[in-house]
Design an enzyme around this catalytic site. Structure first.
Site, mmCIF file in Angstrom:
data_model
loop_
_atom_site.group_PDB
_atom_site.id
_atom_site.type_symbol
_atom_site.label_atom_id
_atom_site.label_comp_id
_atom_site.label_asym_id
_atom_site.label_seq_id
_atom_site.Cartn_x
_atom_site.Cartn_y
_atom_site.Cartn_z
ATOM 1 N N ASP A 28 10.230 -6.661 -8.994
ATOM 2 C CA ASP A 28 10.576 -7.241 -7.698
ATOM 3 C C ASP A 28 11.986 -6.795 -7.303
ATOM 4 O OD1 ASP A 28 9.370 -9.955 -6.034
ATOM 5 O OD2 ASP A 28 11.449 -9.352 -5.669
ATOM 6 N N HIS A 76 2.991 -12.705 -9.160
ATOM 7 C CA HIS A 76 4.351 -12.656 -9.698
ATOM 8 C C HIS A 76 4.281 -12.952 -11.192
ATOM 9 C CE1 HIS A 76 6.630 -13.095 -5.769
ATOM 10 N NE2 HIS A 76 5.461 -13.576 -5.390
ATOM 11 N N HIS A 88 -0.510 -10.391 -4.496
ATOM 12 C CA HIS A 88 0.326 -9.978 -5.628
ATOM 13 C C HIS A 88 0.543 -11.160 -6.546
ATOM 14 C CE1 HIS A 88 2.756 -11.040 -2.097
ATOM 15 N NE2 HIS A 88 3.587 -11.626 -2.951
ATOM 16 N N CYS A 107 0.847 -1.204 0.000
ATOM 17 C CA CYS A 107 0.000 0.000 0.000
ATOM 18 C C CYS A 107 0.880 1.251 0.000
ATOM 19 C CB CYS A 107 -0.950 0.005 1.191
ATOM 20 S SG CYS A 107 -2.376 -1.103 1.001
HETATM 21 P P1 AMP Z 1 5.822 -13.347 -1.725
HETATM 22 O O1 AMP Z 1 6.996 -14.104 -1.143
HETATM 23 O O2 AMP Z 1 5.003 -14.148 -2.710
HETATM 24 O O3 AMP Z 1 4.967 -12.719 -0.641
HETATM 25 O O4 AMP Z 1 6.448 -12.184 -2.592
HETATM 26 C C1 AMP Z 1 6.840 -10.960 -2.033
HETATM 27 C C2 AMP Z 1 7.840 -10.370 -2.970
HETATM 28 O O5 AMP Z 1 7.978 -9.000 -2.683
HETATM 29 C C3 AMP Z 1 9.241 -10.987 -2.887
HETATM 30 O O6 AMP Z 1 9.592 -11.569 -4.142
HETATM 31 C C4 AMP Z 1 10.131 -9.790 -2.529
HETATM 32 O O7 AMP Z 1 11.387 -9.829 -3.175
HETATM 33 C C5 AMP Z 1 9.287 -8.622 -2.990
HETATM 34 N N1 AMP Z 1 9.545 -7.364 -2.340
HETATM 35 C C6 AMP Z 1 9.653 -7.122 -1.012
HETATM 36 N N2 AMP Z 1 9.858 -5.817 -0.774
HETATM 37 C C7 AMP Z 1 9.869 -5.194 -1.983
HETATM 38 C C8 AMP Z 1 10.036 -3.855 -2.409
HETATM 39 N N3 AMP Z 1 10.223 -2.859 -1.530
HETATM 40 N N4 AMP Z 1 9.994 -3.595 -3.731
HETATM 41 C C9 AMP Z 1 9.819 -4.594 -4.621
HETATM 42 N N5 AMP Z 1 9.632 -5.882 -4.282
HETATM 43 C C10 AMP Z 1 9.666 -6.186 -2.985
HETATM 44 ZN ZN ZN Z 2 -1.809 -3.304 1.246
#
Ligand code: AMP
Ligand code: ZN
Length: 114
Positions: free
Chosen positions: A30, A102, A100, A7
């Protein structure tokens, strides 16, 4: 949600490498990519996990896939192929509790996933 990382990214309070935005969807690269193309596609509405979906979220979730289609074309991986993944819960590897999708591309992707 004020304490949600994604958010805050949508609000511009935390910087991101944005690749797509419309009225309902935001997408950015990512921060720890696991493939040459690794983009996160998120609804602007805060929804924590698939388990929290309500019937009236169906259009919102469908919009994530329409955005994935557009982004794949934009990234030039639509013809070669790409994978979309949404982790739900800790056992599946969900670490950020704002749903999210991917989008992964740019290398061979094994099946089944680890
Ligand atoms: P998940 O493990 O499916 O919850 O994916 C979360 C993803 O968010 C991971 O692949 C992280 O590398 C990514 N992530 C975490 N913080 C950030 C950020 N500030 N900007 C971009 N990606 C992020
Ligand atoms: Zn949120």
């Amino acid at each position: 949600m004020s304490d949600c990382l994604f958010c805050k990214i949508i609000a511009g309070e935390i910087p991101s490498d944005m690749v797509y935005e419309d009225d309902n969807v935001f997408a950015f690269r990512d921060i720890s990519p696991v493939a040459p193309t690794h983009i996160l596609i998120i609804p602007k509405k805060h929804i924590s996990t698939i388990n929290a979906l309500a019937p009236n979220d169906a259009e919102t979730m469908g919009n994530l896939f329409l955005a994935a289609k557009s982004i794949a074309k934009q990234e030039g991986c639509d013809e070669a192929g790409y994978r979309t993944v949404m982790n739900c819960g800790e056992a599946a590897g969900q670490t950020v509790f704002h749903v999210h999708l991917h989008l992964l591309a740019g290398r061979g992707l094994a099946w089944p996933p680890g």
